[in-house]
Design an enzyme around this catalytic site. Structure first.
Site, PDB file in Angstrom:
ATOM      1  N   ASP A  10     -24.800 -19.105  88.179  1.00  0.00           N
ATOM      2  CA  ASP A  10     -23.916 -18.333  87.292  1.00  0.00           C
ATOM      3  C   ASP A  10     -24.333 -18.686  85.871  1.00  0.00           C
ATOM      4  O   ASP A  10     -25.114 -19.616  85.654  1.00  0.00           O
ATOM      5  CB  ASP A  10     -22.451 -18.737  87.541  1.00  0.00           C
ATOM      6  CG  ASP A  10     -21.473 -18.025  86.600  1.00  0.00           C
ATOM      7  OD1 ASP A  10     -21.620 -16.809  86.398  1.00  0.00           O
ATOM      8  OD2 ASP A  10     -20.572 -18.690  86.052  1.00  0.00           O
ATOM      9  N   SER A  11     -23.767 -17.958  84.906  1.00  0.00           N
ATOM     10  CA  SER A  11     -24.013 -18.293  83.508  1.00  0.00           C
ATOM     11  C   SER A  11     -23.404 -19.653  83.158  1.00  0.00           C
ATOM     12  O   SER A  11     -23.749 -20.232  82.138  1.00  0.00           O
ATOM     13  CB  SER A  11     -23.394 -17.226  82.610  1.00  0.00           C
ATOM     14  OG  SER A  11     -22.004 -17.137  82.874  1.00  0.00           O
ATOM     15  N   GLY A  43     -21.723 -12.087  79.339  1.00  0.00           N
ATOM     16  CA  GLY A  43     -20.935 -10.857  79.153  1.00  0.00           C
ATOM     17  C   GLY A  43     -21.259 -10.111  77.876  1.00  0.00           C
ATOM     18  O   GLY A  43     -21.009  -8.911  77.764  1.00  0.00           O
ATOM     19  N   CYS A  73     -22.108 -14.343  89.894  1.00  0.00           N
ATOM     20  CA  CYS A  73     -21.757 -13.856  88.564  1.00  0.00           C
ATOM     21  C   CYS A  73     -21.764 -12.333  88.624  1.00  0.00           C
ATOM     22  O   CYS A  73     -22.783 -11.732  88.996  1.00  0.00           O
ATOM     23  CB  CYS A  73     -22.802 -14.357  87.569  1.00  0.00           C
ATOM     24  SG  CYS A  73     -22.607 -13.713  85.899  1.00  0.00           S
ATOM     25  N   THR A  75     -21.553 -10.232  86.093  1.00  0.00           N
ATOM     26  CA  THR A  75     -22.352  -9.665  85.001  1.00  0.00           C
ATOM     27  C   THR A  75     -23.838  -9.720  85.352  1.00  0.00           C
ATOM     28  O   THR A  75     -24.589  -8.772  85.090  1.00  0.00           O
ATOM     29  CB  THR A  75     -22.089 -10.461  83.697  1.00  0.00           C
ATOM     30  OG1 THR A  75     -20.684 -10.676  83.565  1.00  0.00           O
ATOM     31  CG2 THR A  75     -22.607  -9.708  82.493  1.00  0.00           C
ATOM     32  N   CYS A 184     -14.681 -11.270  87.182  1.00  0.00           N
ATOM     33  CA  CYS A 184     -15.601 -12.257  86.597  1.00  0.00           C
ATOM     34  C   CYS A 184     -15.314 -13.557  87.333  1.00  0.00           C
ATOM     35  O   CYS A 184     -14.148 -13.919  87.545  1.00  0.00           O
ATOM     36  CB  CYS A 184     -15.324 -12.413  85.103  1.00  0.00           C
ATOM     37  SG  CYS A 184     -16.123 -13.846  84.333  1.00  0.00           S
TER      38      CYS A 184
HETATM   39  N1  DGL Z   1     -19.068 -15.539  85.377  1.00  0.00           N
HETATM   40  C1  DGL Z   1     -19.665 -14.344  84.904  1.00  0.00           C
HETATM   41  C2  DGL Z   1     -19.186 -13.115  85.662  1.00  0.00           C
HETATM   42  O1  DGL Z   1     -18.803 -13.210  86.802  1.00  0.00           O
HETATM   43  C3  DGL Z   1     -19.719 -14.017  83.440  1.00  0.00           C
HETATM   44  C4  DGL Z   1     -19.528 -15.040  82.432  1.00  0.00           C
HETATM   45  C5  DGL Z   1     -20.262 -14.775  81.133  1.00  0.00           C
HETATM   46  O2  DGL Z   1     -19.884 -13.872  80.361  1.00  0.00           O
HETATM   47  O3  DGL Z   1     -21.206 -15.508  80.926  1.00  0.00           O
HETATM   48  O4  DGL Z   1     -19.216 -12.035  85.156  1.00  0.00           O
END
Ligand code: DGL
Length: 263
Positions: A10-11, A43, A73, A75, A184
């Protein structure tokens, strides 16, 4: 190959909400987790930038001998999962998807709210999801800039967080929705705070458990399920490893092994 690890990324810490579901369902699997905290938030980044990051992390997990990949994630999934599947056709790859289909099936008021990042809500993949599953319901979308950064800092309770979140939830409440999609992977960590802001009649839906089940299906189909024993998760981050290890216990994980890795 059955005992090879599964790569999850993930980010940042958001994917830990998915990791927990995988641990619950597949306790015998050995898991690797990469948090791209050095490049958060996704995001607000371009799809091209996110695709490059995903490619680099996928390559890293290949080198680690991973037998499957979980893009934990939303995004990153909308931006990059198609490219990843094209570039690694022999690899089981599971992505996230906002729970539009189950929410559309569950709503009684006919109004569904979606909290997600700007990148997810603006994507063609999300538009296609609405076209496919939400033609008979009204969907109110709400981008939530700033939430991810606060969760990354380890904040799940502050007044600042509450004010920001309330501002994102209010338009959904005003719309008459009875179902809110947490689109998210960071947001499931806000469930306790969200529960204090919404009536009990509103349900919160996320897809962590569904992703774990999909991973289980893909592994079973290929006879790749591990027999165990369970091993501690290995963590890498492109951000500050000390801060990441301190945040892990707040989000339900044990900080056994965290390494800084500037991919
Ligand atoms: N956890 C990420 C998602 O599910 C996004 C978080 C970010 O913006 O870095 O979209």
């Amino acid at each position: 190959m059955r005992e090879a690890p599964i790569g999850v990324f993930d980010s940042g810490v958001g994917g830990l909400s998915v990791l927990a579901e995988i641990q619950r369902l597949l306790p015998n699997e050995s898991l690797l987790y990469f948090a791209d905290c050095g490049h958060i938030p996704y995001g607000e980044k371009t799809p091209e930038f996110i695709r490059q990051r995903c490619n680099v992390m996928a390559g890293f997990f290949r080198e680690q001998g991973a037998k499957a990949l979980v893009v934990a994630c939303n995004t990153a999934t909308v931006a990059a999962v198609a490219d990843l599947r094209r570039d690694f056709p022999d690899w089981p790859i599971v992505g996230m998807e906002p729970a539009v289909k189950p929410a559309a099936a569950a709503t009684r008021s006919g109004v569904v709210g979606v909290l997600a990042t700007t990148g997810t809500l603006q994507s063609a993949k999300f538009a296609a999801l609405l076209d496919r599953f939400a033609t008979d319901v009204r969907v109110i979308t709400q981008p939530c800039p700033g939430l991810v950064e606060l969760i990354e800092s380890g904040d799940l309770h502050s007044a600042e967080l509450r004010t920001l979140l309330q501002g994102y939830v209010d338009p959904l409440l005003a719309s008459g929705c009875d179902t809110i999609i947490l689109g998210c992977t960071h947001y499931p960590f806000l469930k306790p705070m969200l529960a204090s802001m919404i009536p009990e009649t509103i349900s919160l839906i996320d897809t962590g458990a569904a992703v774990a089940r999909q991973l289980q299906r893909l592994l079973a189909e290929r006879d790749l399920l591990a027999a165990g024993p369970d091993r501690p998760v290995r963590f890498w981050t492109s951000g500050d490893a000390k801060h990441f290890s301190q945040t892990l216990p707040l989000l339900g994980q044990t900080a056994f092994d965290v390494q800084k890795f500037s991919l």
